[in-house]
Design a protein around this motif. Structure first.
Motif, short mmCIF file in Angstrom:
data_model
loop_
_atom_site.label_atom_id
_atom_site.label_comp_id
_atom_site.label_asym_id
_atom_site.label_seq_id
_atom_site.Cartn_x
_atom_site.Cartn_y
_atom_site.Cartn_z
N VAL A 111 0.84 -1.20 0.00
CA VAL A 111 0.00 0.00 0.00
C VAL A 111 0.88 1.25 0.00
CG1 VAL A 111 -1.67 1.33 1.32
CG2 VAL A 111 -1.99 -1.13 1.03
N ARG A 112 1.96 1.22 0.77
CA ARG A 112 2.85 2.38 0.87
C ARG A 112 3.53 2.68 -0.47
NH1 ARG A 112 5.69 0.70 4.72
NH2 ARG A 112 7.67 0.18 3.71
N TYR B 164 3.51 1.54 -8.70
CA TYR B 164 4.61 0.63 -8.41
C TYR B 164 4.16 -0.82 -8.46
CZ TYR B 164 9.26 -0.23 -6.39
OH TYR B 164 10.56 -0.61 -6.19
N THR B 165 3.08 -1.11 -7.75
CA THR B 165 2.70 -2.52 -7.58
C THR B 165 1.84 -3.07 -8.71
OG1 THR B 165 0.85 -1.82 -6.18
CG2 THR B 165 2.91 -2.38 -5.08
N GLU B 166 1.16 -2.23 -9.47
CA GLU B 166 0.35 -2.73 -10.58
C GLU B 166 1.20 -3.23 -11.74
OE1 GLU B 166 -2.35 0.35 -11.59
OE2 GLU B 166 -3.66 0.01 -9.86
N ALA B 167 2.51 -2.96 -11.67
CA ALA B 167 3.40 -3.41 -12.73
C ALA B 167 3.35 -4.92 -12.90
CB ALA B 167 4.83 -2.97 -12.42
N VAL B 168 3.15 -5.66 -11.80
CA VAL B 168 3.09 -7.12 -11.89
C VAL B 168 1.96 -7.55 -12.81
CG1 VAL B 168 2.88 -9.27 -10.61
CG2 VAL B 168 4.01 -7.32 -9.56
N GLY B 169 0.78 -6.96 -12.61
CA GLY B 169 -0.36 -7.32 -13.44
C GLY B 169 -0.16 -6.97 -14.91
N LYS B 170 0.47 -5.84 -15.16
CA LYS B 170 0.70 -5.43 -16.55
C LYS B 170 1.64 -6.39 -17.26
CE LYS B 170 -0.31 -0.56 -15.73
NZ LYS B 170 0.18 0.83 -15.71
N ARG C 240 -1.18 -9.62 -4.50
CA ARG C 240 -1.15 -8.15 -4.47
C ARG C 240 -2.57 -7.59 -4.59
NH1 ARG C 240 -3.26 -3.79 -7.27
NH2 ARG C 240 -2.09 -1.96 -6.64
N GLU C 241 -3.38 -8.15 -5.50
CA GLU C 241 -4.75 -7.67 -5.68
C GLU C 241 -5.57 -7.88 -4.41
OE1 GLU C 241 -6.18 -6.19 -8.91
OE2 GLU C 241 -4.07 -5.77 -8.48
N ASN C 242 -5.42 -9.04 -3.79
CA ASN C 242 -6.16 -9.32 -2.56
C ASN C 242 -5.76 -8.39 -1.43
OD1 ASN C 242 -7.61 -11.41 -3.73
ND2 ASN C 242 -6.13 -12.98 -3.13
N LEU C 243 -4.48 -8.10 -1.31
CA LEU C 243 -3.99 -7.22 -0.26
C LEU C 243 -4.43 -5.78 -0.49
CD1 LEU C 243 -0.35 -8.52 0.28
CD2 LEU C 243 -2.31 -8.86 1.79
N ALA C 244 -4.35 -5.34 -1.73
CA ALA C 244 -4.69 -3.95 -2.04
C ALA C 244 -6.18 -3.68 -1.86
CB ALA C 244 -4.27 -3.62 -3.46
N ASP C 245 -7.01 -4.71 -2.11
CA ASP C 245 -8.46 -4.54 -1.99
C ASP C 245 -8.99 -4.81 -0.60
OD1 ASP C 245 -8.54 -3.91 -4.64
OD2 ASP C 245 -9.05 -5.93 -5.31
N ARG C 246 -8.12 -5.31 0.28
CA ARG C 246 -8.55 -5.68 1.62
C ARG C 246 -8.62 -4.46 2.52
NH1 ARG C 246 -5.34 -10.07 5.39
NH2 ARG C 246 -6.66 -9.94 7.23
#
Length: 292
Positions: A246-247, A252-258, A280-286
């Motif tokens: 999150v920080r 930064y973190t959406e790069a994995v999905g792309k 990452r998606e589960n953590l970001a949406d939690r």
């Protein structure tokens, strides 16, 4: 005691394998660039150069400041400690002939060909990810992978599955399951490294240095975190990975999905990066809480 030592060593080997496959997956298109598709599927890093007084500041597109050089007249007398690029590299990658040569690459044309401002400099993707990752936890992995010197850990699908069964906790074995899938896929798939689909689309939407570095960083954080959870259980901070992701922020973190989506278009199944993306998606949406 021997059983505990053996278990820890098996876990270490499994997670070294996860680091190995995460690195190979993140650098897949870069390594393709080095062979039949050189220059096609990744764009060179664009440099922006600002000259203010006695200082020259070099920035990489979406990669921040790479170097600050201090001049006395025409002579460079110093570079700041935080500089990742050397003065010699700066001179090389801002040379007009080098820029012109790199601009002939299809991905460079697609990315920068219609730009109103010609690049101040361009860095080939292999060199760019090495330079931009200097001082980070992934630099050594990148250098060894590009040089073909990253040792491939000796672990089989059967051994990975045995660890999963022994731990018997889905929350702790999510990355080990990705490793098992990766090993099984490699064992049963033909070597089609240079066969890709949708080349034109991938060239028009080429992968940049920042995406590769960010995706690999998030992968290594996730792999390291899951290893700590297995080895130390409740002593590991289960919220620390979520807080870190999150920080760092979405870009930064959406790069994995792309990268995962583009690899799927290329006909490549990145099992480790895919699992990292799901986590990452589960953590970001939690929802965020002070404790778990």
């Amino acid at each position: 005691m021997d059983n505990k030592v053996d278990f820890k060593e098996r876990i270490n080997q499994a997670f070294l394998a996860l680091e190995y496959y995460a690195t190979q997956e993140a650098l897949k298109f870069v390594k393709l660039n080095s062979y039949k598709k050189k220059g096609k599927l990744c764009k060179p890093l664009r440099l922006f150069v600002d000259k203010t007084g006695s200082k020259t500041i070099v920035r990489g597109d979406k990669c921040g400041v790479l170097a600050t050089f201090v001049f006395d007249g025409d002579d460079c007398v110093a570079a700041t400690k935080s500089s990742r690029m050397t003065f010699e590299e700066y001179l090389t990658y801002t040379d007009d002939e080098v820029v012109e040569t790199l601009m002939d690459q299809p991905a460079a044309q697609a990315a920068y060909g219609e730009s109103a401002m010609p690049p101040d400099g361009l860095v080939p993707i292999e060199n760019a990810i090495e330079i931009c990752s200097r001082g980070t936890e992934i630099h050594d992995l990148i250098v060894k992978c590009l040089n073909g010197k990253l040792p491939r850990p000796k672990i089989t699908t059967k051994e990975a599955d045995a660890l999963i069964a022994e731990i018997d906790n889905p929350d702790k074995t999510r990355m080990l399951r990705a490793l098992s899938d990766a090993l099984d896929s490699i064992r049963n798939s033909p070597d089609t490294e240079d066969e890709t689909s949708y080349d034109d689309f991938l060239i028009d939407h080429s992968i940049g240095t920042d995406k590769i570095i960010h995706a690999l960083c998030v992968s290594i954080w996730t792999i390291s975190h899951d290893k700590e959870v297995i080895l130390h259980g409740h002593q590991a901070n289960r919220a620390s990975l979520r807080e870190l992701i999150v920080r760092k922020g979405p870009r930064y973190t959406e790069a994995v999905g792309k990268i995962v989506r583009k690899m799927n278009l290329a006909g490549v199944r990145p099992w480790v990066l895919l699992k990292v993306w799901e986590i990452r998606e589960n953590l970001a949406d939690r929802p965020m809480f002070y404790t778990d």
